[in-house]
Motif scaffolding. Structure first.
Motif, PDB file in Angstrom:
ATOM      1  N   THR A  65       0.834  -1.210   0.000  1.00  0.00           N
ATOM      2  CA  THR A  65       0.000   0.000   0.000  1.00  0.00           C
ATOM      3  C   THR A  65       0.861   1.249   0.000  1.00  0.00           C
ATOM      4  O   THR A  65       1.723   1.421   0.859  1.00  0.00           O
ATOM      5  CB  THR A  65      -0.939   0.007   1.228  1.00  0.00           C
ATOM      6  N   ASP A  66       0.589   2.139  -0.953  1.00  0.00           N
ATOM      7  CA  ASP A  66       1.282   3.425  -1.004  1.00  0.00           C
ATOM      8  C   ASP A  66       0.548   4.493  -0.206  1.00  0.00           C
ATOM      9  O   ASP A  66       1.162   5.344   0.421  1.00  0.00           O
ATOM     10  CB  ASP A  66       1.426   3.895  -2.451  1.00  0.00           C
ATOM     11  N   VAL A  67      -0.795   4.450  -0.251  1.00  0.00           N
ATOM     12  CA  VAL A  67      -1.616   5.403   0.497  1.00  0.00           C
ATOM     13  C   VAL A  67      -2.762   4.644   1.147  1.00  0.00           C
ATOM     14  O   VAL A  67      -3.482   3.887   0.483  1.00  0.00           O
ATOM     15  CB  VAL A  67      -2.185   6.513  -0.409  1.00  0.00           C
ATOM     16  N   LEU A  68      -2.947   4.862   2.450  1.00  0.00           N
ATOM     17  CA  LEU A  68      -4.037   4.258   3.210  1.00  0.00           C
ATOM     18  C   LEU A  68      -5.043   5.343   3.570  1.00  0.00           C
ATOM     19  O   LEU A  68      -4.670   6.401   4.086  1.00  0.00           O
ATOM     20  CB  LEU A  68      -3.486   3.614   4.486  1.00  0.00           C
ATOM     21  N   VAL A  69      -6.322   5.079   3.272  1.00  0.00           N
ATOM     22  CA  VAL A  69      -7.406   5.997   3.614  1.00  0.00           C
ATOM     23  C   VAL A  69      -8.185   5.371   4.763  1.00  0.00           C
ATOM     24  O   VAL A  69      -8.574   4.194   4.692  1.00  0.00           O
ATOM     25  CB  VAL A  69      -8.325   6.238   2.402  1.00  0.00           C
ATOM     26  N   TRP A  70      -8.466   6.158   5.825  1.00  0.00           N
ATOM     27  CA  TRP A  70      -9.008   5.582   7.073  1.00  0.00           C
ATOM     28  C   TRP A  70     -10.302   6.283   7.480  1.00  0.00           C
ATOM     29  O   TRP A  70     -10.325   7.497   7.669  1.00  0.00           O
ATOM     30  CB  TRP A  70      -7.976   5.743   8.181  1.00  0.00           C
ATOM     31  N   ALA A  93       7.740   5.066   7.601  1.00  0.00           N
ATOM     32  CA  ALA A  93       8.620   4.609   6.533  1.00  0.00           C
ATOM     33  C   ALA A  93       8.257   5.192   5.179  1.00  0.00           C
ATOM     34  O   ALA A  93       8.990   4.988   4.208  1.00  0.00           O
ATOM     35  CB  ALA A  93       8.595   3.084   6.463  1.00  0.00           C
ATOM     36  N   GLY A  94       7.124   5.915   5.085  1.00  0.00           N
ATOM     37  CA  GLY A  94       6.816   6.593   3.836  1.00  0.00           C
ATOM     38  C   GLY A  94       5.414   6.445   3.295  1.00  0.00           C
ATOM     39  O   GLY A  94       5.052   7.135   2.338  1.00  0.00           O
ATOM     40  N   MET A  95       4.596   5.548   3.844  1.00  0.00           N
ATOM     41  CA  MET A  95       3.239   5.392   3.334  1.00  0.00           C
ATOM     42  C   MET A  95       2.395   6.624   3.649  1.00  0.00           C
ATOM     43  O   MET A  95       2.444   7.162   4.749  1.00  0.00           O
ATOM     44  CB  MET A  95       2.569   4.157   3.964  1.00  0.00           C
ATOM     45  N   GLY A  96       1.607   7.097   2.679  1.00  0.00           N
ATOM     46  CA  GLY A  96       0.702   8.208   2.920  1.00  0.00           C
ATOM     47  C   GLY A  96      -0.526   7.756   3.686  1.00  0.00           C
ATOM     48  O   GLY A  96      -0.945   6.598   3.588  1.00  0.00           O
ATOM     49  N   LEU A  97      -1.130   8.670   4.454  1.00  0.00           N
ATOM     50  CA  LEU A  97      -2.318   8.347   5.245  1.00  0.00           C
ATOM     51  C   LEU A  97      -3.316   9.486   5.149  1.00  0.00           C
ATOM     52  O   LEU A  97      -2.984  10.635   5.446  1.00  0.00           O
ATOM     53  CB  LEU A  97      -1.941   8.120   6.717  1.00  0.00           C
ATOM     54  N   LEU A  98      -4.547   9.157   4.735  1.00  0.00           N
ATOM     55  CA  LEU A  98      -5.670  10.095   4.765  1.00  0.00           C
ATOM     56  C   LEU A  98      -6.610   9.654   5.872  1.00  0.00           C
ATOM     57  O   LEU A  98      -7.081   8.506   5.874  1.00  0.00           O
ATOM     58  CB  LEU A  98      -6.431  10.099   3.435  1.00  0.00           C
ATOM     59  N   GLY A 190       6.515   9.826   5.985  1.00  0.00           N
ATOM     60  CA  GLY A 190       5.143   9.779   5.500  1.00  0.00           C
ATOM     61  C   GLY A 190       4.414  11.104   5.587  1.00  0.00           C
ATOM     62  O   GLY A 190       4.745  11.968   6.398  1.00  0.00           O
ATOM     63  N   LYS A 191       3.385  11.253   4.738  1.00  0.00           N
ATOM     64  CA  LYS A 191       2.535  12.434   4.732  1.00  0.00           C
ATOM     65  C   LYS A 191       1.153  12.048   5.256  1.00  0.00           C
ATOM     66  O   LYS A 191       0.609  11.002   4.891  1.00  0.00           O
ATOM     67  CB  LYS A 191       2.407  12.995   3.317  1.00  0.00           C
ATOM     68  N   VAL A 192       0.583  12.908   6.089  1.00  0.00           N
ATOM     69  CA  VAL A 192      -0.735  12.672   6.694  1.00  0.00           C
ATOM     70  C   VAL A 192      -1.655  13.825   6.315  1.00  0.00           C
ATOM     71  O   VAL A 192      -1.285  14.999   6.467  1.00  0.00           O
ATOM     72  CB  VAL A 192      -0.629  12.565   8.231  1.00  0.00           C
ATOM     73  N   PHE A 193      -2.863  13.498   5.849  1.00  0.00           N
ATOM     74  CA  PHE A 193      -3.866  14.501   5.511  1.00  0.00           C
ATOM     75  C   PHE A 193      -5.154  14.172   6.244  1.00  0.00           C
ATOM     76  O   PHE A 193      -5.674  13.057   6.125  1.00  0.00           O
ATOM     77  CB  PHE A 193      -4.119  14.527   4.001  1.00  0.00           C
ATOM     78  N   ASN A 216      -7.209  14.217  -4.829  1.00  0.00           N
ATOM     79  CA  ASN A 216      -6.024  15.081  -4.735  1.00  0.00           C
ATOM     80  C   ASN A 216      -5.171  14.707  -3.534  1.00  0.00           C
ATOM     81  O   ASN A 216      -3.934  14.735  -3.595  1.00  0.00           O
ATOM     82  CB  ASN A 216      -6.447  16.547  -4.616  1.00  0.00           C
ATOM     83  N   GLY A 217      -5.839  14.389  -2.418  1.00  0.00           N
ATOM     84  CA  GLY A 217      -5.119  14.021  -1.210  1.00  0.00           C
ATOM     85  C   GLY A 217      -4.312  12.750  -1.395  1.00  0.00           C
ATOM     86  O   GLY A 217      -3.177  12.640  -0.920  1.00  0.00           O
ATOM     87  N   VAL A 218      -4.896  11.778  -2.081  1.00  0.00           N
ATOM     88  CA  VAL A 218      -4.182  10.530  -2.358  1.00  0.00           C
ATOM     89  C   VAL A 218      -2.947  10.809  -3.211  1.00  0.00           C
ATOM     90  O   VAL A 218      -1.844  10.317  -2.926  1.00  0.00           O
ATOM     91  CB  VAL A 218      -5.117   9.525  -3.066  1.00  0.00           C
ATOM     92  N   ARG A 219      -3.129  11.599  -4.239  1.00  0.00           N
ATOM     93  CA  ARG A 219      -2.001  11.916  -5.131  1.00  0.00           C
ATOM     94  C   ARG A 219      -0.901  12.657  -4.356  1.00  0.00           C
ATOM     95  O   ARG A 219       0.287  12.376  -4.534  1.00  0.00           O
ATOM     96  CB  ARG A 219      -2.503  12.758  -6.293  1.00  0.00           C
ATOM     97  N   TRP A 220      -1.301  13.605  -3.478  1.00  0.00           N
ATOM     98  CA  TRP A 220      -0.323  14.361  -2.694  1.00  0.00           C
ATOM     99  C   TRP A 220       0.425  13.474  -1.705  1.00  0.00           C
ATOM    100  O   TRP A 220       1.632  13.625  -1.495  1.00  0.00           O
ATOM    101  CB  TRP A 220      -1.024  15.493  -1.950  1.00  0.00           C
ATOM    102  N   ALA A 221      -0.309  12.550  -1.065  1.00  0.00           N
ATOM    103  CA  ALA A 221       0.276  11.742   0.011  1.00  0.00           C
ATOM    104  C   ALA A 221       1.132  10.592  -0.495  1.00  0.00           C
ATOM    105  O   ALA A 221       1.847   9.964   0.293  1.00  0.00           O
ATOM    106  CB  ALA A 221      -0.833  11.188   0.913  1.00  0.00           C
TER     107      ALA A 221
END
Length: 256
Positions: A65-70, A93-98, A190-193, A216-221
């Motif tokens: 998973t590159d980006v996890l949406v919660w 470690a680098g995975m994005g999180l929304l 990692g980036k968190v939005f 957009n958030g997924v692409r950014w994260a």
């Protein structure tokens, strides 16, 4: 880019008739479909729920998973701490999180923020205006000013979060309340939005402008291809050993 949308999937069973009228396949599926429809071949989107083994967030799933949406609400306490630790390490470690709406009280968000993440709220069929305060930010690209959401729960200040790295959206409500509804942070690599619109009682995730923000958030994260997924290892050196003679040389006149 692999995206995993996690939903606790409790309201879908407890309030089955109401939820089926809004999200017949579950909120997590609607969120996933919105992201997939806007990002197309850019993403591969899957879903996971609380009821699955390891909540659907096994090491193998997270490693891919590159980006996890919660999205969570009623089941925060039911999320296993081992899974939370696994997600936390992956974000560092680098995975994005929304994190969406009531996910502000999730274990993973509170662990990343280090605060209570509490807020004011009012359960009412309100109108939310989501105002863009960083129009130059990638998450705000193509988003109207404001986004108008007819039918939403009120979230208001004070919102107990650390100072955001970037404040992108502020929401206002008919009672005069305001809320920092779109915020970002960096944690490790990692980036968190966090984005607040999305109460389960209303069809917010069908709203095209909300879907645009999430895409957009997924692409950014998404992690940078050059960042790599690895938490720096902690190398522990043995403490230095000194003889009495060594200490006397460093501190002349020292008594044994």
């Amino acid at each position: 880019m692999k995206v995993t949308v996690w939903g606790e999937n409790i309201h879908e069973t407890r309030d089955a008739e109401h939820m089926a009228s809004i999200y017949p396949d579950g909120m997590h599926t609607t969120i996933a479909n919105g992201i997939a429809s806007l990002l197309g071949d850019e993403v591969e989107v899957g879903t996971a729920t609380l009821q699955e083994p390891e909540h659907g967030l096994t090491a193998e799933v997270l490693d891919a998973t590159d980006v996890l949406v919660w999205w969570g609400h009623l089941g925060h306490r039911d999320v296993d701490d081992a899974v939370v630790d696994r997600v936390h390490e992956r974000v560092l470690a680098g995975m994005g999180l929304l994190v969406l709406h009531s996910g502000h009280f999730s274990k993973i968000f509170k662990k990343l923020m280090g605060t209570t993440c509490s807020l004011e709220w009012r359960e009412v069929n309100d109108t939310e205006l989501v105002w863009t305060v960083r129009p130059d930010h990638p998450i705000a690209e193509g988003v109207p000013h404001p986004i108008r959401i007819e039918g939403q729960e009120m979230y208001g200040e004070y919102f107990d979060i650390p100072q955001p790295d970037e404040l992108i959206f502020i929401s206002s409500f008919t009672g005069g309340e305001v809320f920092r509804s779109g915020c970002t942070w960096r944690r490790g690599k990692g980036k968190v939005f966090y984005f607040s619109p999305g109460d389960q009682a209303y069809p917010v995730y069908h709203h095209p402008d909300v879907q645009r923000v999430l895409a957009n958030g997924v692409r950014w994260a998404a992690p940078s291809p050059s960042a790599g997924f690895a938490v720096p290892a902690v190398v522990r050196q043995p403490p230095p050993r000194f003889t009495v003679a060594d200490l006397e040389r460093m501190h002349p006149g020292m008594q044994e």
